[in-house]
Design an enzyme around this catalytic site. Structure first.
Site, mmCIF file in Angstrom:
data_model
loop_
_atom_site.group_PDB
_atom_site.id
_atom_site.type_symbol
_atom_site.label_atom_id
_atom_site.label_comp_id
_atom_site.label_asym_id
_atom_site.label_seq_id
_atom_site.Cartn_x
_atom_site.Cartn_y
_atom_site.Cartn_z
ATOM 1 N N THR A 198 33.873 26.196 14.281
ATOM 2 C CA THR A 198 34.870 25.504 13.461
ATOM 3 C C THR A 198 34.122 24.753 12.370
ATOM 4 O O THR A 198 32.965 24.401 12.559
ATOM 5 C CB THR A 198 35.663 24.478 14.310
ATOM 6 N N ARG A 226 46.457 34.137 19.960
ATOM 7 C CA ARG A 226 46.007 32.820 20.410
ATOM 8 C C ARG A 226 45.715 31.895 19.234
ATOM 9 O O ARG A 226 45.140 32.286 18.223
ATOM 10 C CB ARG A 226 44.751 32.970 21.260
ATOM 11 N N ILE A 227 46.146 30.636 19.346
ATOM 12 C CA ILE A 227 45.885 29.608 18.348
ATOM 13 C C ILE A 227 45.289 28.399 19.058
ATOM 14 O O ILE A 227 45.788 27.977 20.101
ATOM 15 C CB ILE A 227 47.175 29.212 17.601
ATOM 16 N N GLY A 228 44.220 27.872 18.508
ATOM 17 C CA GLY A 228 43.552 26.729 19.114
ATOM 18 C C GLY A 228 43.998 25.407 18.536
ATOM 19 O O GLY A 228 45.097 25.275 17.991
ATOM 20 N N THR A 249 35.876 20.020 16.973
ATOM 21 C CA THR A 249 35.383 21.377 17.188
ATOM 22 C C THR A 249 35.071 21.546 18.662
ATOM 23 O O THR A 249 34.501 20.655 19.292
ATOM 24 C CB THR A 249 34.116 21.662 16.353
ATOM 25 N N HIS A 251 36.262 23.825 22.563
ATOM 26 C CA HIS A 251 37.177 24.699 23.306
ATOM 27 C C HIS A 251 38.600 24.172 23.100
ATOM 28 O O HIS A 251 39.036 23.233 23.747
ATOM 29 C CB HIS A 251 36.796 24.697 24.788
#
Length: 330
Positions: A198, A226-228, A249, A251
């Protein structure tokens, strides 16, 4: 005699009152900027001198762009956007040009930006043809009634705003492609390095306004759209002039669950604690539930934090005092 004393009394009262009501007026010219390029298993033994120089060069270039804007009286919002664009345009970082590949061999990018002055925010998610997602996020913030747009709709909106649209081949980099193939072939479990790519920036301008932005290519081998946390206001990005500006930044699933960026701001507001203390508490929470990553932050007085529970984080900062540093390892 009274005619002389009264005006002097009024003048003295006004001067004293101004310092009581506006105690930070002497700090009006202060500014600061902090950037990150992702956190993870970043160990000195894995870096050649040439590779380390490459990363530091891009971080320094991005930092100088933002610092120049702030030094010349520009807004923190401009500094954040322009700084992140430099990182997005580099193949070294997992954002924009250097985005990782999904399970299906595509690039899907996310970004968000927030203005601490009025809490306005914008974000895009799952886009695959916008050259600079951070600029699209800003357009959403300033030229729409929404906070987040996704996929094809976000791309259509970006085109309407005149942003640069590119063929998906623009995002191809050989090392990211080879990394995906390695994962698919070995069916190995993803490492922290696969999750932590990131870039982000937080800034404080001379007018006392904070801003934060984050941009990412997401997680290598991600599936099902998937979106974080990066495009989620309050999870990966947050800015409020009353407290702080944060970019995260790591998981992303863990950062979403904890609402990391907003949690730091809320603790500062409700518990009346410092940015340093709030950040340490949130990193402790993250570690306890198994999350890994890092955060960068600035408070309204220009105090800086760069925290992580990983082996390293690409990061750098500078301010109006002339203090500056570019770091990689923990």
């Amino acid at each position: 005699m009274k005619k002389v004393i009264l005006p002097l009394f009024i003048i003295i009262t006004l001067i004293v009152s101004s310092f009581i009501l506006y105690p930070d007026v002497e700090n009006k010219s202060d500014y600061a900027i902090v950037i990150h390029g992702g956190a993870g298993t970043i160990l000195r033994k894995n870096f050649t001198p040439e590779k380390e120089t490459q990363y530091k060069k891009v971080l320094q270039e991005a930092l100088q762009i933002g610092d120049s804007i702030l030094r010349n009286g520009g807004s923190s919002l401009d500094a954040v956007e322009k700084t992140i664009r430099i990182l997005e345009n580099s193949p070294l970082f997992n954002a924009g040009k250097g985005a990782v590949f999904t399970n299906s061999g595509k690039n899907e990018l996310d970004a968000s930006i927030m203005w601490g002055k009025d809490l306005n925010a914008g974000a895009v998610a799952g886009v695959d043809d916008i050259k600079n997602p951070i600029s699209a996020a800003r357009e959403v913030m300033e030229n729409s009634e929404h906070v987040m747009l996704s996929g094809h709709g976000a791309s259509e909106f970006a085109k309407m705003q005149g942003l640069e649209i590119v063929d998906q081949s623009y995002f191809f980099t050989q090392n990211r492609w080879d990394h995906l193939q390695e994962i698919l072939k070995k069916e190995k479990e993803m490492t922290p390095e696969d999750r932590h790519g990131t870039v982000g920036c937080v800034a404080l301008d001379k007018d006392g306004n904070l801003a934060a932005g984050t941009s990412t290519g997401g997680m290598t081998n991600k599936r099902f759209g998937r979106i974080g946390d990066s495009p989620i206001i309050g999870a990966g990005t947050y800015a409020n002039n009353a407290s702080c500006a944060i970019s995260c930044t790591g998981h992303g699933e863990f950062f979403i669950r904890l609402g990391v960026a907003k949690d730091i701001s809320s603790m500062m507001e409700y518990q009346n604690i410092s940015l340093e203390e709030a950040s340490n508490k949130v990193i402790d929470k993250l570690t306890k539930i198994g999350g890994t990553g890092g955060i960068i932050g600035l408070d309204k007085n220009g105090n800086i934090v760069m925290k992580m529970n990983t082996d390293g984080m690409y990061r750098a900062y500078s301010n109006s005092k002339g203090e500056t540093e570019v770091l990689i390892y923990k």
